[in-house]
Design a protein around this motif. Structure first.
Motif, PDB file in Angstrom:
ATOM      1  N   LEU A 172      52.194  29.085   9.023  1.00 50.04           N
ATOM      2  CA  LEU A 172      51.117  28.360   9.822  1.00 50.04           C
ATOM      3  C   LEU A 172      49.867  28.624   9.451  1.00 50.04           C
ATOM      4  O   LEU A 172      48.845  27.484   9.111  1.00 50.04           O
ATOM      5  N   LEU A 173      49.431  30.048   9.082  1.00 50.26           N
ATOM      6  CA  LEU A 173      48.237  30.361   8.458  1.00 50.26           C
ATOM      7  C   LEU A 173      48.024  29.670   7.069  1.00 50.26           C
ATOM      8  O   LEU A 173      46.911  29.099   6.766  1.00 50.26           O
ATOM      9  N   TRP A 174      49.108  29.536   6.184  1.00 49.36           N
ATOM     10  CA  TRP A 174      49.039  28.822   5.103  1.00 49.36           C
ATOM     11  C   TRP A 174      48.796  27.216   5.115  1.00 49.36           C
ATOM     12  O   TRP A 174      47.809  26.437   4.702  1.00 49.36           O
ATOM     13  N   GLN A 175      49.344  26.657   6.159  1.00 49.60           N
ATOM     14  CA  GLN A 175      49.326  25.209   6.532  1.00 49.60           C
ATOM     15  C   GLN A 175      48.004  25.057   7.135  1.00 49.60           C
ATOM     16  O   GLN A 175      47.170  23.852   6.569  1.00 49.60           O
ATOM     17  N   VAL A 176      47.437  25.804   7.986  1.00 50.49           N
ATOM     18  CA  VAL A 176      46.192  25.471   8.481  1.00 50.49           C
ATOM     19  C   VAL A 176      44.962  25.715   7.369  1.00 50.49           C
ATOM     20  O   VAL A 176      44.075  24.951   7.300  1.00 50.49           O
ATOM     21  N   THR A 177      45.132  26.677   6.718  1.00 49.47           N
ATOM     22  CA  THR A 177      44.213  26.848   5.480  1.00 49.47           C
ATOM     23  C   THR A 177      44.258  25.963   4.335  1.00 49.47           C
ATOM     24  O   THR A 177      43.006  25.227   4.160  1.00 49.47           O
ATOM     25  N   THR A 178      45.230  25.305   4.245  1.00 46.05           N
ATOM     26  CA  THR A 178      45.377  24.195   3.094  1.00 46.05           C
ATOM     27  C   THR A 178      44.844  22.905   3.838  1.00 46.05           C
ATOM     28  O   THR A 178      44.075  22.355   3.112  1.00 46.05           O
ATOM     29  N   ARG A 179      45.006  22.691   5.080  1.00 47.26           N
ATOM     30  CA  ARG A 179      44.429  21.429   5.466  1.00 47.26           C
ATOM     31  C   ARG A 179      43.065  21.524   5.784  1.00 47.26           C
ATOM     32  O   ARG A 179      42.155  20.644   5.578  1.00 47.26           O
TER      33      ARG A 179
ATOM     34  N   GLY B 178      36.388  24.197  20.859  1.00 51.87           N
ATOM     35  CA  GLY B 178      35.379  24.317  19.832  1.00 51.87           C
ATOM     36  C   GLY B 178      34.801  25.412  19.320  1.00 51.87           C
ATOM     37  O   GLY B 178      35.399  26.538  19.880  1.00 51.87           O
ATOM     38  N   THR B 179      33.830  25.445  18.334  1.00 50.80           N
ATOM     39  CA  THR B 179      33.649  26.941  17.708  1.00 50.80           C
ATOM     40  C   THR B 179      32.959  27.849  18.657  1.00 50.80           C
ATOM     41  O   THR B 179      33.038  28.983  18.560  1.00 50.80           O
ATOM     42  N   ALA B 180      32.194  27.322  19.721  1.00 43.79           N
ATOM     43  CA  ALA B 180      31.537  28.369  20.588  1.00 43.79           C
ATOM     44  C   ALA B 180      32.679  28.847  21.630  1.00 43.79           C
ATOM     45  O   ALA B 180      32.082  29.519  22.428  1.00 43.79           O
TER      46      ALA B 180
ATOM     47  N   GLU C  79      34.849  19.710  15.122  1.00 43.72           N
ATOM     48  CA  GLU C  79      35.941  18.929  15.342  1.00 43.72           C
ATOM     49  C   GLU C  79      37.180  19.479  14.921  1.00 43.72           C
ATOM     50  O   GLU C  79      38.121  19.149  15.825  1.00 43.72           O
ATOM     51  N   LEU C  80      37.466  20.295  14.175  1.00 43.65           N
ATOM     52  CA  LEU C  80      38.614  21.152  13.768  1.00 43.65           C
ATOM     53  C   LEU C  80      39.049  21.946  14.744  1.00 43.65           C
ATOM     54  O   LEU C  80      40.218  22.162  14.860  1.00 43.65           O
ATOM     55  N   THR C  81      38.141  22.637  15.463  1.00 40.27           N
ATOM     56  CA  THR C  81      38.303  23.452  16.479  1.00 40.27           C
ATOM     57  C   THR C  81      38.342  22.847  17.869  1.00 40.27           C
ATOM     58  O   THR C  81      38.760  23.701  18.912  1.00 40.27           O
ATOM     59  N   ALA C  82      38.335  21.583  18.084  1.00 36.93           N
ATOM     60  CA  ALA C  82      37.970  21.212  19.286  1.00 36.93           C
ATOM     61  C   ALA C  82      39.651  21.181  20.097  1.00 36.93           C
ATOM     62  O   ALA C  82      39.512  21.742  21.438  1.00 36.93           O
TER      63      ALA C  82
END
Length: 297
Positions: free
Chosen positions: A11-18, A126-128, A119-122
């Motif tokens: 999953l870490l690899w997939q998230v990083t790649t995307r 979110g980032t905060a 957007e990605l962390t929504a």
């Protein structure tokens, strides 16, 4: 080993790649790749703190291999974003400096990527949000497994870039709130000044006070125009003493309620101790910046 046993790494690899692909697409119009953005952002951060690093120092800071950094720097230099020069204390090293073009590009890229990260962390708030901070804490622990149990204890150093980005993000949020009312940030601040510190005996006294507020960035003509606009909208009185009209009081109340509600959400997960430290640091930075500005005159 089951699929679940290998899920973390997969999953870490997939998230990083995307995420890398998403950043690549986002910064491509600026002439950057994800790797170049990472390196240019690291150089920008160091430059903002007054450092002109060597390639090796930049590689260590960015967590990249020196040979890879050398390749990236050559590409950035060819694009006119970075200049390499002799290092004053080490003849074997090259010192790196951002050009005006490089500075402009990375500032725009940071804005673009931060919006993308929101957007990605929504899905996790979110980032905060607290879940994102927990994720960062976890990933740092995986990157720095001291004894397999302790989390990373070293804290990142605060830089001018951090302060600038926080200011920009909060101001953007503030302006978004004000947009629905047709008000600008400067108009909101002025209404607040009139409501809290007024009535003002003369318009000139109010204008001079506004010119003395660095966050507004106003000279006398601009301050006069701001007051003219508020008078035309019947938000402040044309006669002295200068005070809010009934319409101005209503708008100020509505804006204050909206801003305070958002501020409560913005700071809700920060402890009083954290806010106190942030206040002391920012107050000291402001004091020193004002002092240095006076020295430049």
């Amino acid at each position: 080993m089951t699929l679940d046993d290998a899920a973390t790494g997969r999953l870490l690899w997939q998230v990083t790649t995307r995420w890398r692909a998403a950043v690549d697409r986002a910064v491509a119009p600026l002439g950057l790749t994800h790797a170049q953005y990472t390196l240019l952002g690291s150089l920008y951060g160091l430059s903002r703190s007054g450092t002109r690093p060597s390639q090796r120092e930049l590689a260590d800071f960015a967590g990249l291999e020196p040979i890879y950094v050398s390749k990236l720097i050559r590409a950035l230099e060819g694009a006119g974003m970075v200049v390499r020069s002799e290092h004053p204390s080490d003849p074997r090293a090259l010192q790196l400096t951002l050009t005006d073009k490089g500075t402009a590009v990375i500032r725009e890229a940071v804005t673009v990527v931060h919006a993308l990260q929101d957007e990605l962390t929504a899905p996790i708030g979110g980032t905060a949000g607290p879940r994102n901070r927990e994720l960062i804490h976890t990933l740092r622990a995986l990157l720095n497994p001291s004894d397999g149990s302790d989390l990373m204890t070293e804290s990142p150093t605060l830089t001018g870039q951090d302060i600038s980005e926080a200011h920009g993000a909060v101001r953007k949020l503030h302006e978004h709130i004000l947009h629905s009312t047709g008000s600008s940030s400067n108009q909101h601040i002025t209404l607040r000044v009139v409501a809290i510190r007024g009535p003002w005996s003369t318009r000139t006294a109010l204008r001079d006070h506004l010119c003395d507020q660095p966050q507004l960035g106003l000279d006398e003509p601009a301050a006069n125009q701001l007051l003219d606009d508020l008078e035309d909208q019947e938000l402040i009185t044309r006669t002295t003493p200068v005070a809010l009209t009934a319409r101005g009081e209503d708008l100020h109340t509505r804006l204050a309620t909206a801003v305070q509600g958002t501020a409560a959400r913005l700071y809700q997960d920060l402890t009083p101790a954290e806010l106190a430290v942030a206040h002391r640091v920012l107050a000291k930075v402001t004091e020193r910046a004002d002092h240095l500005s006076q020295e430049q005159k």
